[in-house]
Design a protein around this motif. Structure first.
Motif, PDB file in Angstrom:
ATOM      1  N   HIS A   9      12.299  -0.078 -10.749  1.00  0.00           N
ATOM      2  CA  HIS A   9      11.583   1.898 -10.422  1.00  0.00           C
ATOM      3  C   HIS A   9      12.022   2.124 -11.020  1.00  0.00           C
ATOM      4  O   HIS A   9      11.064   3.364 -11.406  1.00  0.00           O
ATOM      5  CB  HIS A   9      11.350   1.104  -9.059  1.00  0.00           C
ATOM      6  N   GLU A  37       3.229  -3.390 -12.940  1.00  0.00           N
ATOM      7  CA  GLU A  37       3.382  -3.919 -11.709  1.00  0.00           C
ATOM      8  C   GLU A  37       3.582  -5.251 -11.878  1.00  0.00           C
ATOM      9  O   GLU A  37       4.383  -5.840 -10.863  1.00  0.00           O
ATOM     10  CB  GLU A  37       2.711  -3.311 -10.840  1.00  0.00           C
ATOM     11  N   ASP A  60       3.065  -3.885  -3.511  1.00  0.00           N
ATOM     12  CA  ASP A  60       3.649  -3.019  -4.857  1.00  0.00           C
ATOM     13  C   ASP A  60       2.730  -3.040  -5.851  1.00  0.00           C
ATOM     14  O   ASP A  60       1.860  -4.341  -6.409  1.00  0.00           O
ATOM     15  CB  ASP A  60       4.837  -3.402  -5.048  1.00  0.00           C
ATOM     16  N   HIS A  86       7.039  -7.093  -9.628  1.00  0.00           N
ATOM     17  CA  HIS A  86       7.789  -6.326  -8.979  1.00  0.00           C
ATOM     18  C   HIS A  86       7.747  -7.042  -7.968  1.00  0.00           C
ATOM     19  O   HIS A  86       8.097  -7.475  -6.813  1.00  0.00           O
ATOM     20  CB  HIS A  86       6.326  -5.328  -8.657  1.00  0.00           C
ATOM     21  N   TYR A 138      15.101  -4.847  -8.038  1.00  0.00           N
ATOM     22  CA  TYR A 138      13.924  -4.559  -7.489  1.00  0.00           C
ATOM     23  C   TYR A 138      13.588  -2.817  -7.644  1.00  0.00           C
ATOM     24  O   TYR A 138      13.126  -2.529  -8.016  1.00  0.00           O
ATOM     25  CB  TYR A 138      13.277  -5.426  -6.396  1.00  0.00           C
TER      26      TYR A 138
HETATM   27 FE   LIG Z   1       6.559  -1.649  -8.292  1.00  0.00          FE
END
Ligand SMILES: [Fe+2]
Length: 511
Positions: free
Chosen positions: A260, A172, A146, A182, A256
């Motif tokens: 986002h 991130e 990611d 992430h 997770y």
């Molecule tokens: Fe992400």
């Protein structure tokens, strides 16, 4: 700007007619049949896993030959995606309205989803707990890199036009906070669900991840594509909202995914920064129209390969069972004694041919070892795996056990119950408690965590001491090289990578 390729298209996660009518995606799944489309997608995906592995292994140092392979993979997919309609505005001044319209339609669709659920509709995505776990497994190659599409920008970190994108990359990485990185969050999620063998998947599952790593390896030649890819990736999709909702409902940590929803927000989050970066990086002297066409190519690449809803729709509980049993066939074919016979063949003989797993399951069904649509507590096969006298106890991990358990239960598995042991005192399957409720109930019960277990200040990561030594020197070029290496897709989630990220986050805030 005239560009027929930029004609509006339905966004990837827009519901199909069946889904628009509210039919659960799970009900639309069927066993895949080999056809021309499957052949095409297999050909396009060929080599994705090998490229992904090689790029991850190379981290910040892909050699020229590997970069050529990465570039060729991107060009193969650019050509493919140019055959599909694109909904990005034909000119950048339409971006803000485009983003608002997408947000409004996603919001309305999500509200309609919530209303339907409140009115009693079943889950739209996940037909069972194993279906949800299978999805987490299927998209793991993408989630475990990611943010990687932005990594190559670090080479030009002092360029103010790239500030928004580099800030996005470092976020991130959780600004170096292990609870917000992430990739690390996703690794923990896989571990907590017992999903160990995620790497053993076909090339199709690696396309998105391979594209992200390829963009990172070729950023010096592909800045517009990176900007466009980021624009596509950082918009809030409907599937993210529904996935988070249904995972929570199944008692699976949705952090997770919910993370986002919050970081990609259009007011000040990654979506807004993605839009600003697209506008601010438009060239003043070079050809703007050509640049924008390439931004659109990058945007389309963010939709290439198997997406979230594809991975969910591809689930089939019988195929999942065969994959689970086939995955253990190699070890199993040597482990059984000759008196274990089913229909005249030893279990070792059955297991020696992983491709014949369907025949083996059919034989187990005929002999009553496996009875679809039955109670696992009465199952002879389940009793081999779980319970007091389980001779195969420990052979399968939690994910595999859930797949077998749900297959035995059949449609009853739609209650989402986690598997339970068989034998005396076994509980009946019980629907899961929503994750948010379980977490609230557990709060304050214990402050123990792995951080508590770790000795204060102690680390065995050899890169950490090296990083500290390099940063203590006066060689600024070495500082940059060490930080770039540790912020690479393969390294940033480790102890040294997280510390390096904290340094970079501090630099960014001070800039
Ligand atoms: Fe992400």
């Amino acid at each position: 700007m005239q560009n027929t390729r930029l004609a509006r298209r339905a966004i990837q996660e827009a519901p199909t007619p069946d889904l628009a009518a509210g039919a659960p995606l799970a009900l639309l799944t069927r066993r895949p049949t080999p056809d021309a489309a499957n052949e095409d997608s297999r050909a396009l995906a060929a080599g994705a896993r090998a490229l992904y592995d090689a790029l991850l292994q190379a981290n910040d140092r892909p050699d020229a030959a590997l970069r050529d392979q990465a570039r060729a993979f991107i060009e193969r997919w650019r050509t493919e995606m140019r055959t599909k309609p694109c909904d990005l505005p034909a000119a950048p001044d339409g971006l803000a309205a485009w983003q608002q319209a997408n947000l409004a339609s996603t919001g309305a669709a999500y509200q309609a989803y919530l209303a339907s659920r409140k009115a009693g509709a079943p889950r739209r995505y996940f037909s069972s707990r194993s279906h949800a776990l299978n999805f987490l497994r299927a998209v793991a190659p993408t989630k475990l890199v990611d943010g990687a599409w932005l990594y190559g920008l670090l080479h030009d970190a002092a360029n103010p036009h790239l500030n928004d994108l580099i800030l996005t990359y470092v976020e991130e990485l959780g600004d170096g906070d292990p609870d917000k990185n992430h990739v690390l969050l996703y690794r923990r999620l896989l571990d907590s669900m017992g999903i160990v063998d995620w790497a053993d998947q076909p090339d199709e599952s690696y396309v998105q991840g391979a594209l992200q790593l390829s963009l990172a390896a070729c950023t010096d030649a592909l800045l517009p594509e990176v900007i466009g890819f980021n624009l596509g990736y950082e918009q809030l999709p409907l599937h993210l909202l529904i996935t988070a909702y249904e995972l929570d409902e199944l008692g699976i940590d949705p952090t997770y995914f919910t993370l986002h929803v919050t970081v990609d927000n259009a007011a000040g989050g990654h979506a807004q920064r993605a839009l600003r970066a697209a506008v601010e990086n438009l060239p003043a002297l070079a050809d703007r129209e050509a640049f924008w066409t390439r931004v659109a190519d990058g945007y389309m690449l963010s939709n290439a390969g198997q997406g979230t809803t594809d991975a969910i729709a591809a689930f089939d509980r019988h195929e999942a069972l065969l994959q689970v049993l086939g995955g253990r066939a190699g070890e199993g074919s040597l482990a059984h004694s000759d008196y274990c016979r089913i229909e005249g063949r030893t279990v070792n003989q059955w297991l020696a041919d992983p491709a014949g797993m369907g025949d083996f399951v059919a034989a187990l069904e005929r002999k009553g070892w496996l009875v679809p649509g039955s109670d696992p507590a009465q199952s002879r096969f389940w009793a081999l795996l779980q319970g007091e006298h389980a001779s195969m106890f420990g052979v399968f991990g939690d994910y595999e056990l859930q797949v077998i358990y749900d297959w035995i239960r059949g449609n009853a598995a739609s209650d989402g119950a986690p598997f339970v042991r068989s034998g005396p005192g076994a509980r009946a399957p019980a629907p899961p408690r929503a994750f948010r409720h379980a977490r609230r109930a557990g709060r304050g019960a214990s402050a123990l965590s792995l951080t508590t277990l770790a000795e204060d200040g102690s680390t065995l990561d050899p890169d950490l001491a090296e990083l500290r030594e390099v940063l203590g020197s006066h060689d600024l070029a070495e500082h940059g090289a060490a930080l770039r290496r540790l912020l690479g897709p393969a390294m940033h989630w480790g102890t040294a990578g997280l510390e390096a990220t904290r340094h970079v986050a501090q630099m960014l805030r001070a800039a």
